[in-house]
Design a protein around this motif. Structure first.
Motif, PDB file in Angstrom:
ATOM      1  N   SER A  17       0.763  -1.225   0.179  1.00 51.19           N
ATOM      2  CA  SER A  17       0.043  -0.128  -0.080  1.00 51.19           C
ATOM      3  C   SER A  17       0.848   1.423   0.088  1.00 51.19           C
ATOM      4  O   SER A  17       2.129   1.285   0.500  1.00 51.19           O
ATOM      5  CB  SER A  17      -0.880   0.131   1.239  1.00 51.19           C
ATOM      6  OG  SER A  17      -1.916  -1.120   1.284  1.00 51.19           O
ATOM      7  N   VAL A  64      -8.663   0.396 -11.210  1.00 55.80           N
ATOM      8  CA  VAL A  64      -8.202   0.671  -9.872  1.00 55.80           C
ATOM      9  C   VAL A  64      -9.330   0.766  -8.962  1.00 55.80           C
ATOM     10  O   VAL A  64      -9.442   0.817  -7.710  1.00 55.80           O
ATOM     11  CB  VAL A  64      -7.733   2.324  -9.604  1.00 55.80           C
ATOM     12  CG1 VAL A  64      -6.584   2.491 -10.653  1.00 55.80           C
ATOM     13  CG2 VAL A  64      -8.818   3.379  -9.942  1.00 55.80           C
ATOM     14  N   ARG A  67      -9.556  -0.898  -5.383  1.00 60.53           N
ATOM     15  CA  ARG A  67      -8.300  -0.835  -4.588  1.00 60.53           C
ATOM     16  C   ARG A  67      -7.840   0.569  -4.244  1.00 60.53           C
ATOM     17  O   ARG A  67      -7.052   0.603  -3.092  1.00 60.53           O
ATOM     18  CB  ARG A  67      -7.419  -1.508  -5.628  1.00 60.53           C
ATOM     19  CG  ARG A  67      -7.482  -2.855  -6.199  1.00 60.53           C
ATOM     20  CD  ARG A  67      -6.373  -3.488  -7.100  1.00 60.53           C
ATOM     21  NE  ARG A  67      -6.425  -2.653  -8.230  1.00 60.53           N
ATOM     22  CZ  ARG A  67      -5.125  -2.334  -8.632  1.00 60.53           C
ATOM     23  NH1 ARG A  67      -4.036  -2.181  -7.717  1.00 60.53           N
ATOM     24  NH2 ARG A  67      -4.914  -1.738  -9.794  1.00 60.53           N
ATOM     25  N   PHE A  68      -8.202   1.260  -4.889  1.00 60.49           N
ATOM     26  CA  PHE A  68      -7.980   2.774  -4.514  1.00 60.49           C
ATOM     27  C   PHE A  68      -9.021   3.761  -4.055  1.00 60.49           C
ATOM     28  O   PHE A  68     -10.289   3.423  -4.388  1.00 60.49           O
ATOM     29  CB  PHE A  68      -7.435   3.328  -5.827  1.00 60.49           C
ATOM     30  CG  PHE A  68      -6.116   3.164  -6.402  1.00 60.49           C
ATOM     31  CD1 PHE A  68      -5.585   1.895  -6.144  1.00 60.49           C
ATOM     32  CD2 PHE A  68      -5.218   3.656  -7.513  1.00 60.49           C
ATOM     33  CE1 PHE A  68      -4.042   1.510  -6.575  1.00 60.49           C
ATOM     34  CE2 PHE A  68      -4.178   3.453  -8.136  1.00 60.49           C
ATOM     35  CZ  PHE A  68      -3.776   2.162  -7.672  1.00 60.49           C
ATOM     36  N   MET A  83      -3.722   3.774  -2.122  1.00 59.36           N
ATOM     37  CA  MET A  83      -3.622   2.889  -2.864  1.00 59.36           C
ATOM     38  C   MET A  83      -3.128   1.418  -2.315  1.00 59.36           C
ATOM     39  O   MET A  83      -2.096   1.395  -1.646  1.00 59.36           O
ATOM     40  CB  MET A  83      -2.386   3.255  -3.999  1.00 59.36           C
ATOM     41  CG  MET A  83      -2.793   4.604  -4.702  1.00 59.36           C
ATOM     42  SD  MET A  83      -1.327   4.794  -5.848  1.00 59.36           S
ATOM     43  CE  MET A  83      -0.043   4.887  -5.032  1.00 59.36           C
ATOM     44  N   ASN A  84      -3.967   0.387  -2.199  1.00 57.17           N
ATOM     45  CA  ASN A  84      -3.898  -0.734  -1.956  1.00 57.17           C
ATOM     46  C   ASN A  84      -3.836  -2.044  -2.728  1.00 57.17           C
ATOM     47  O   ASN A  84      -4.260  -1.671  -3.864  1.00 57.17           O
ATOM     48  CB  ASN A  84      -5.217  -1.032  -0.745  1.00 57.17           C
ATOM     49  CG  ASN A  84      -5.062   0.082   0.279  1.00 57.17           C
ATOM     50  OD1 ASN A  84      -4.343   0.447   0.844  1.00 57.17           O
ATOM     51  ND2 ASN A  84      -6.400   0.136   0.755  1.00 57.17           N
ATOM     52  N   SER A  85      -3.282  -3.053  -2.431  1.00 57.19           N
ATOM     53  CA  SER A  85      -3.268  -4.218  -3.093  1.00 57.19           C
ATOM     54  C   SER A  85      -2.476  -3.713  -4.563  1.00 57.19           C
ATOM     55  O   SER A  85      -2.918  -4.217  -5.920  1.00 57.19           O
ATOM     56  CB  SER A  85      -4.477  -4.820  -3.680  1.00 57.19           C
ATOM     57  OG  SER A  85      -5.210  -5.137  -2.424  1.00 57.19           O
ATOM     58  N   LEU A  86      -1.253  -3.110  -4.384  1.00 55.39           N
ATOM     59  CA  LEU A  86      -0.712  -2.635  -5.726  1.00 55.39           C
ATOM     60  C   LEU A  86      -0.218  -3.587  -6.452  1.00 55.39           C
ATOM     61  O   LEU A  86       0.275  -4.461  -5.989  1.00 55.39           O
ATOM     62  CB  LEU A  86       0.345  -1.635  -5.109  1.00 55.39           C
ATOM     63  CG  LEU A  86      -0.039  -0.352  -4.670  1.00 55.39           C
ATOM     64  CD1 LEU A  86       0.830   0.471  -4.016  1.00 55.39           C
ATOM     65  CD2 LEU A  86      -0.304   0.495  -6.048  1.00 55.39           C
ATOM     66  N   ARG A  87      -0.017  -3.424  -7.802  1.00 55.96           N
ATOM     67  CA  ARG A  87       0.216  -4.458  -8.850  1.00 55.96           C
ATOM     68  C   ARG A  87       1.403  -3.544  -9.651  1.00 55.96           C
ATOM     69  O   ARG A  87       1.654  -2.648  -9.653  1.00 55.96           O
ATOM     70  CB  ARG A  87      -0.979  -4.882  -9.539  1.00 55.96           C
ATOM     71  CG  ARG A  87      -2.046  -5.214  -8.890  1.00 55.96           C
ATOM     72  CD  ARG A  87      -3.022  -5.284 -10.111  1.00 55.96           C
ATOM     73  NE  ARG A  87      -4.448  -5.755  -9.176  1.00 55.96           N
ATOM     74  CZ  ARG A  87      -5.948  -5.811 -10.040  1.00 55.96           C
ATOM     75  NH1 ARG A  87      -5.984  -5.049 -11.108  1.00 55.96           N
ATOM     76  NH2 ARG A  87      -6.794  -6.079  -9.250  1.00 55.96           N
ATOM     77  N   ASP A  90       0.641  -0.862 -11.812  1.00 51.71           N
ATOM     78  CA  ASP A  90       0.129   0.453 -11.375  1.00 51.71           C
ATOM     79  C   ASP A  90       1.360   1.266 -11.280  1.00 51.71           C
ATOM     80  O   ASP A  90       1.374   2.561 -10.906  1.00 51.71           O
ATOM     81  CB  ASP A  90      -0.347   0.312  -9.592  1.00 51.71           C
ATOM     82  CG  ASP A  90      -1.534  -0.728  -9.731  1.00 51.71           C
ATOM     83  OD1 ASP A  90      -1.828  -1.244  -8.580  1.00 51.71           O
ATOM     84  OD2 ASP A  90      -2.371  -0.197 -10.777  1.00 51.71           O
TER      85      ASP A  90
END
Lengths: 122, 105
Positions: A17, A64, A67-68, A83-87, A90
């Motif tokens: 995150s 997003v 997740r965002f 921003m969570n669970s970033l990939r 991203d």
């Protein structure tokens, strides 16, 4: 003069995150829609999210959603992007944008910050 | 709503007249903006509401169109106009951008 200064970018691992901030000055922040737009390295622009002046409505891009989270603190003239669970996908420069120009029931993105780089990598 | 710009890239010379098109996958009224972006810089708003010139933008830039077909025209290219141009719709969420048109010397 409108000024938008982003901060909070950096390197984060996939699944992690990050919280971006944007400090606004030079205009009445609480009167305007605010947006986040991102740009992956060497790629085009992607609209991420926006938020109504009073914070009551928020909208997100498909990639997003869920997740965002966009938020704002009008007392502090600040915009945020959690921003969570970033990939890996991203990874991008994230721009804070003020939509000050208003016509025909639409607020156009006319004032941009310099951007902050988010890198998602292991 | 998807936006398709054409061409994706374009070579031109100083003084040329250039037209870039943006086609929407469905009608978006006049809710369209054009941006110019130079390397390493944030985009600048050129045109909004399809045809209104943003304050401070030179008059050689113009926009037209409504519904699904839009154009950005530069009447006489100047050296500082070589950049990448994007369209964006604001008809309904999400507000998508076109893929960009790179204008090269």
């Amino acid at each position: 003069e409108v000024q938008l200064v982003e901060s909070g970018g950096g390197l984060v691992q996939p699944g992690g995150s990050l919280r971006l901030s944007c400090a606004a000055s030079g205009f009445i922040f609480s009167n305007y829609w605010m947006d986040w737009v991102r740009q992956a390295p060497g790629k085009g622009l992607e609209w991420v999210a926006n938020i109504r002046p009073d914070g009551s409505d928020k909208y997100y891009g498909d990639s997003v959603m869920g997740r965002f989270t966009v938020s704002r603190d009008n007392a502090k003239n600040s915009l945020y992007l959690q921003m969570n669970s970033l990939r890996v996908e991203d990874t991008a420069v994230y721009y804070c944008v003020a939509a000050i120009t208003f016509t025909g029931r639409r607020a156009y993105l006319d004032s941009w910050g310099q951007g902050t780089l988010v890198t998602v990598s292991s | 709503i998807q936006l398709t710009q054409s061409p994706s890239s374009l070579s031109a010379s100083v003084g040329d007249r250039v037209t870039i098109t943006c086609r929407a996958s469905q009608g978006i009224s006049s809710y369209l903006a054009w941006y110019q972006q130079k390397p390493g810089k944030a985009p600048d708003l050129l045109i909004y509401a399809a045809s209104i010139l943003q304050s401070g933008v030179p008059s050689r830039f113009s926009g037209s169109g409504s519904g699904t077909d839009f154009t950005l025209t530069i009447s006489s290219l100047q050296p500082e106009d070589f950049a990448t141009y994007y369209c964006q719709h604001l008809d309904s969420y999400p507000f998508t951008f076109g893929q960009g048109t790179r204008l090269e010397i």
